[in-house]
Design an enzyme around this catalytic site. Sequence first.
Site, PDB file in Angstrom:
ATOM      1  N   GLU A  35     -17.941  11.188   7.264  1.00  0.00           N
ATOM      2  CA  GLU A  35     -16.708  11.050   8.055  1.00  0.00           C
ATOM      3  C   GLU A  35     -16.787   9.845   8.987  1.00  0.00           C
ATOM      4  OE1 GLU A  35     -13.712  12.392   8.058  1.00  0.00           O
ATOM      5  OE2 GLU A  35     -14.293  13.458   6.237  1.00  0.00           O
ATOM      6  N   CYS A 190       0.253   8.714  -2.057  1.00  0.00           N
ATOM      7  CA  CYS A 190       1.167   8.306  -0.982  1.00  0.00           C
ATOM      8  C   CYS A 190       0.534   7.108  -0.263  1.00  0.00           C
ATOM      9  CB  CYS A 190       1.408   9.473  -0.025  1.00  0.00           C
ATOM     10  SG  CYS A 190       2.789   9.188   1.093  1.00  0.00           S
ATOM     11  N   CYS A 197       5.618   8.263  -5.970  1.00  0.00           N
ATOM     12  CA  CYS A 197       6.297   9.534  -5.676  1.00  0.00           C
ATOM     13  C   CYS A 197       6.491  10.383  -6.934  1.00  0.00           C
ATOM     14  CB  CYS A 197       7.632   9.276  -4.983  1.00  0.00           C
ATOM     15  SG  CYS A 197       7.429   8.362  -3.437  1.00  0.00           S
ATOM     16  N   CYS A 200       3.745  12.818  -7.115  1.00  0.00           N
ATOM     17  CA  CYS A 200       3.426  13.514  -5.868  1.00  0.00           C
ATOM     18  C   CYS A 200       3.747  15.012  -5.970  1.00  0.00           C
ATOM     19  CB  CYS A 200       4.228  12.891  -4.735  1.00  0.00           C
ATOM     20  SG  CYS A 200       3.948  13.742  -3.169  1.00  0.00           S
ATOM     21  N   CYS A 206      10.268  16.106   0.178  1.00  0.00           N
ATOM     22  CA  CYS A 206       9.852  14.974   1.022  1.00  0.00           C
ATOM     23  C   CYS A 206      11.090  14.356   1.667  1.00  0.00           C
ATOM     24  CB  CYS A 206       9.116  13.942   0.183  1.00  0.00           C
ATOM     25  SG  CYS A 206       8.729  12.450   1.127  1.00  0.00           S
TER      26      CYS A 206
HETATM   27  S1  SF4 Z   1       7.182  11.924  -2.235  1.00  0.00           S
HETATM   28 FE1  SF4 Z   1       6.885  11.593  -0.056  1.00  0.00          FE
HETATM   29  S2  SF4 Z   1       4.854  12.398   0.384  1.00  0.00           S
HETATM   30 FE2  SF4 Z   1       5.004  12.150  -1.811  1.00  0.00          FE
HETATM   31  S3  SF4 Z   1       4.197  10.114  -2.268  1.00  0.00           S
HETATM   32 FE3  SF4 Z   1       6.376   9.874  -2.016  1.00  0.00          FE
HETATM   33  S4  SF4 Z   1       6.640   9.406   0.144  1.00  0.00           S
HETATM   34 FE4  SF4 Z   1       4.578  10.236  -0.067  1.00  0.00          FE
END
Ligand code: SF4
Length: 348
Positions: A35, A190, A197, A200, A206
């Site tokens: 970390e 992200c 996205c 994601c 989102c």
């Molecule tokens: S949908 Fe939203 S959280 Fe997901 S990658 Fe795109 S911007 Fe990031």
Amino acid sequence: MNTFASRLLAWFDVHGRHDLPWQHPRSAYRVWVSEIMLQQTRAETVIPYFLAFMARFPDVRALADAPADEVLHLWSGLGYYARARNLHRAARLVMEVHGGELPAYRHVLEALPGIGRSTAAAIAAQAFGQAEAILDGNVRRVLARHAGIEGWPGSPAVQRRLWSVAEERIPGLRMADYTQAMMDLGATVCTRRRPDCHRCPVAADCVALAGDRVADLPAPRPGRALPVRTRWAGVVSAPEGIYLERRLASGIWGGLYSLPEREEAGELRDWILSRWPGARQTEPPVERIGHVFSHYRLDLRILRFALPSAACGIMEGEQAIWYNSRLPMRVGLPAPIERFLIEHGNSE
Ligand code: SF4
């Protein structure tokens, strides 16, 4: 478990990073060192340093017993050396105060040198399964976008909001995986530029994606309008080179060689013509060198003068040189001045 966490964990099981060296074995000491190394640094860069560090300091006692120079030597190239010094001091404290065992609780960890709230939470969650939220740079970006949090994340109000959103979302179970999943989502999907996205797992709700605000969040640090300071510099060219003088040791570019400078054009011209009566001012349009310092923008305007030879030379005791950009000397020059001299220098 909330749906954000369950979707993220399902994604992590398939797409997350499961083979990082600090995950096998995942001891508190190894998580802690990783970390600290991962602060401001990507995992791919950290891995060889982590492996070498563990080979030499396999446990907290080995680290505490080592000389500071050896710790810094193994850190060489990772940068931000205060991290290594603090890690070493903290290892000695863990030996003296905690009987050689890293504490399991965030608040106790935070009392050790170099361990802030997010790092303490990452250790507590990953090594001890504690229900603690992290908020490193990657996680800040994910949450600012997913929850649609406006404002610069460095400001206290936005920080508070981000911490509260981070805490609302932790699952309480599988905390080590969830913490790694948040880091992985920020590092691999992200991302700062070009978030993916489509891949994601939490795209469905989102806020940034729905509002077409992905490129705008998180908001950048508000720009400060810096004052502009105008100065005049002389390029005095002789066939031997360009006159440079050493700047005073204190102040901007202290001790480096640079063009002679004055506040006013007339003051500069008078000084050059009295210093070299044979100098002839050449008349290209005024050239400029711009440079941004932390507290002002420098607008350095150039006047050019030509000398038939440098025979009139450099006075005794004067710290000055004739600089030829085709045969540069090993002296320190401010980077913008050196660039200018290489691009536009010995024109006479
Ligand atoms: S949908 Fe939203 S959280 Fe997901 S990658 Fe795109 S911007 Fe990031």
